[in-house]
Design a protein around this motif. Structure first.
Motif, PDB file in Angstrom:
ATOM      1  N   UNK A 175       0.859  -1.187   0.000  1.00 56.82           N
ATOM      2  CA  UNK A 175       0.000   0.000   0.000  1.00 56.82           C
ATOM      3  C   UNK A 175       0.895   1.236   0.000  1.00 56.82           C
ATOM      4  N   UNK A 176       0.786   2.046  -1.039  1.00 54.45           N
ATOM      5  CA  UNK A 176       1.561   3.273  -1.129  1.00 54.45           C
ATOM      6  C   UNK A 176       0.692   4.409  -0.597  1.00 54.45           C
ATOM      7  N   UNK A 177       0.955   4.815   0.609  1.00 58.60           N
ATOM      8  CA  UNK A 177       0.143   5.829   1.276  1.00 58.60           C
ATOM      9  C   UNK A 177       0.685   7.221   1.033  1.00 58.60           C
ATOM     10  N   UNK A 178      -0.209   8.192   1.040  1.00 56.90           N
ATOM     11  CA  UNK A 178       0.260   9.574   1.055  1.00 56.90           C
ATOM     12  C   UNK A 178       0.751   9.889   2.463  1.00 56.90           C
ATOM     13  N   UNK A 179       1.208  11.094   2.660  1.00 56.19           N
ATOM     14  CA  UNK A 179       1.842  11.444   3.925  1.00 56.19           C
ATOM     15  C   UNK A 179       0.917  11.264   5.124  1.00 56.19           C
ATOM     16  N   UNK A 180      -0.382  11.485   4.956  1.00 54.23           N
ATOM     17  CA  UNK A 180      -1.303  11.291   6.076  1.00 54.23           C
ATOM     18  C   UNK A 180      -1.319   9.839   6.522  1.00 54.23           C
ATOM     19  N   UNK A 181      -1.211   8.898   5.568  1.00 54.35           N
ATOM     20  CA  UNK A 181      -1.116   7.490   5.928  1.00 54.35           C
ATOM     21  C   UNK A 181       0.173   7.184   6.657  1.00 54.35           C
ATOM     22  N   UNK A 182       1.258   7.858   6.262  1.00 52.33           N
ATOM     23  CA  UNK A 182       2.509   7.723   6.995  1.00 52.33           C
ATOM     24  C   UNK A 182       2.381   8.211   8.422  1.00 52.33           C
ATOM     25  N   UNK A 183       1.561   9.237   8.617  1.00 52.52           N
ATOM     26  CA  UNK A 183       1.334   9.754   9.968  1.00 52.52           C
ATOM     27  C   UNK A 183       0.618   8.712  10.826  1.00 52.52           C
ATOM     28  N   UNK A 184      -0.431   8.095  10.306  1.00 54.44           N
ATOM     29  CA  UNK A 184      -1.183   7.138  11.126  1.00 54.44           C
ATOM     30  C   UNK A 184      -0.351   5.890  11.419  1.00 54.44           C
ATOM     31  N   UNK A 185       0.377   5.385  10.424  1.00 52.20           N
ATOM     32  CA  UNK A 185       1.218   4.206  10.671  1.00 52.20           C
ATOM     33  C   UNK A 185       2.344   4.549  11.644  1.00 52.20           C
ATOM     34  N   UNK A 186       2.963   5.722  11.453  1.00 41.53           N
ATOM     35  CA  UNK A 186       4.030   6.146  12.354  1.00 41.53           C
ATOM     36  C   UNK A 186       3.545   6.327  13.783  1.00 41.53           C
ATOM     37  N   UNK A 187       2.381   6.919  13.934  1.00 37.63           N
ATOM     38  CA  UNK A 187       1.820   7.105  15.278  1.00 37.63           C
ATOM     39  C   UNK A 187       1.449   5.755  15.893  1.00 37.63           C
ATOM     40  N   UNK A 188       0.903   4.842  15.085  1.00 36.40           N
ATOM     41  CA  UNK A 188       0.582   3.513  15.601  1.00 36.40           C
ATOM     42  C   UNK A 188       1.830   2.837  16.161  1.00 36.40           C
ATOM     43  N   UNK A 189       2.911   2.885  15.408  1.00 32.49           N
ATOM     44  CA  UNK A 189       4.167   2.294  15.890  1.00 32.49           C
ATOM     45  C   UNK A 189       4.618   2.959  17.185  1.00 32.49           C
ATOM     46  N   UNK A 190       4.514   4.255  17.239  1.00 32.26           N
ATOM     47  CA  UNK A 190       4.953   4.988  18.433  1.00 32.26           C
ATOM     48  C   UNK A 190       4.094   4.636  19.650  1.00 32.26           C
ATOM     49  N   UNK A 191       2.780   4.508  19.432  1.00 37.66           N
ATOM     50  CA  UNK A 191       1.872   4.179  20.534  1.00 37.66           C
ATOM     51  C   UNK A 191       2.081   2.763  21.042  1.00 37.66           C
ATOM     52  N   UNK A 192       2.373   1.826  20.125  1.00 39.48           N
ATOM     53  CA  UNK A 192       2.667   0.449  20.539  1.00 39.48           C
ATOM     54  C   UNK A 192       3.944   0.409  21.357  1.00 39.48           C
ATOM     55  N   UNK A 193       4.982   1.072  20.874  1.00 38.14           N
ATOM     56  CA  UNK A 193       6.270   1.079  21.576  1.00 38.14           C
ATOM     57  C   UNK A 193       6.165   1.721  22.955  1.00 38.14           C
TER      58      UNK A 193
END
Length: 430
Positions: free
Chosen positions: A367-385
């Motif tokens: 899935x090639x996401x625009x920057x907003x998708x990068x924000x949600x995936x990045x935040x998800x990783x940060x919240x899990x960690x």
């Protein structure tokens, strides 16, 4: 239930309005509860609070309603009984957005350490490749009902394209306004549909202020601004994300959902949609958590959340995530309320983390996401960690747009350039 409280308020507003928008009966102020007849207004006359649509929603057998929805069109109009649109909406010329893929992201889940089931709601599959097609489709029906001849908006990019395309399909004129420094792909996509595209020197907030002035001027006579004077109807289109996610999960609520935050409207309407499904008996009533995701260069809501504030202080955006670059988010305080009520959070990530997350989603799930998708995936990783998001629960992450719109944000290209021979390929070490 909160949705029931909205529906139970009474006033002298009659459901027998000259405007027919399906189950919508009035506009209701989120602050004081005052009701206003359906019309192209967005602020309460009593307290200047924001207005939202109030409904007379279907009552009776949830199984029958569920079956009716499932038998409907493969798009957002399957949910017409829950939206401010006429019953025959699916028969009118429109882009028919919605019912995009809910991708079970097992490889991404392993990378993030999520064990309870991770899904990506990929809205890049909409007609103009962003979730904005949903909200604009609903706004077009309101514009038709109120007799507008021109469709307009202020936009950070995706909305401009969605309005241009929807207006062209509906046979309406369009005139949309954007900040002067948008990504080239979004500018082309907004202009190609033949409407008028106007770039304003300044930020999105400057563009939005200009549009508010234009509404009160004779120049704006007959114009429906989807995210200003049609905002109460437009915003309801985001509820369809909640409806689809639950239906695609087998008519059950996700435990956790991560939503990008620009104005905050999408997050608040997803919450409204979930509460409506519970009130109608279409899903089991159980707890869910909503997490907001912002870019560090425009994170007024995340900072207010972390500071424990109820007021969101405006900021000047400076981020590659231009679709989220709204420094003064209208629904920011409501995002804070929802995150706290549901036990969620609002977090931010840097531009570097956004780019890394775009690459992670692409190489794990295609899935090639625009920057907003990068924000949600990045935040998800940060919240899990950080131990904030529970990896053992079912989690849905939103990708709201296509990466082809934000090519400037990523650096990718050939691994090697070689002559057309086997020897050259061997020498490249691939």
């Amino acid at each position: 239930m909160a949705v029931q409280a909205v529906e139970s308020r009474t006033s002298n507003v009659s459901a027998d309005s000259a405007v027919s928008l399906g189950p919508a009966v009035a506009l209701s102020c989120r602050e004081c509860g005052e009701r206003t007849p359906l019309g192209p207004v967005f602020a309460c006359a009593a307290c200047f609070g924001p207005l939202e649509v109030a409904y007379d929603l279907p009552a009776g057998d949830p199984e029958a309603l569920r079956a009716r929805i499932e038998a409907g069109p493969a798009g957002i109009w399957r949910y017409a009984p829950l939206l401010p649109v006429p019953a025959d909406v699916a028969e009118k010329p429109n882009l028919n957005p919605g019912f995009t893929k809910l991708v079970k992201a097992d490889r991404l889940a392993r990378e993030l350490g999520v064990t309870g089931g991770l899904y990506v709601k990929d809205d890049s599959g909409n007609p103009t490749h962003s979730f904005k097609d949903r909200v604009v489709a609903v706004a077009v029906e309101a514009a038709r009902a109120f007799g507008f001849t021109t469709l307009s908006c202020s936009s950070t990019g995706n909305l401009a394209g969605a309005v241009g395309a929807a207006a062209a399909r509906a046979g309406l004129r369009s005139c949309v306004f954007i900040p002067h420094d948008l990504e080239a792909g979004k500018v082309v996509m907004a202009a190609v549909y033949g409407g008028d595209l106007v770039a304003i020197e300044g930020t999105y907030d400057d563009v939005n202020r200009f549009c508010s002035e234009l509404i009160g001027d004779p120049l704006g006579e007959g114009w429906g601004f989807v995210n200003v004077n049609l905002r109460p109807y437009y915003a309801e289109g985001s509820k369809t994300l909640a409806y689809e996610i639950c239906e695609q999960l087998g008519w059950r609520l996700p435990d956790q959902i991560v939503v990008p935050v620009a104005s905050g409207s999408q997050l608040t309407k997803i919450d409204k949609g979930l509460r409506e499904l519970i009130a109608l008996g279409l899903v089991e009533d159980r707890p869910y958590q909503i997490f907001g995701a912002q870019a560090e260069g425009c994170a007024p809501v995340a900072r207010a959340y972390k500071a424990g504030h109820d007021v969101v202080r405006p900021v000047k955006p400076d981020t590659i995530a231009k679709s989220l670059a709204i420094g003064n988010p209208a629904d920011g305080p409501y995002v804070l309320d929802i995150a706290r009520r549901t036990g969620g959070a609002v977090e931010e990530v840097t531009d570097a983390e956004i780019v890394d997350a775009i690459g992670l989603l692409a190489r794990t799930e295609g899935i090639f996401a625009e920057t907003a998708g990068g924000v949600t995936v990045g935040v998800t990783r940060k919240l899990v960690e950080a131990g904030v998001l529970d990896p053992s629960l079912t989690t849905v992450v939103l990708n709201t747009g296509d990466g082809l719109k934000t090519l400037d944000a990523v650096a990718a290209g050939p691994r090697a350039t070689i002559r057309p021979s086997l020897d050259a390929f061997r020498a490249a070490g691939l």
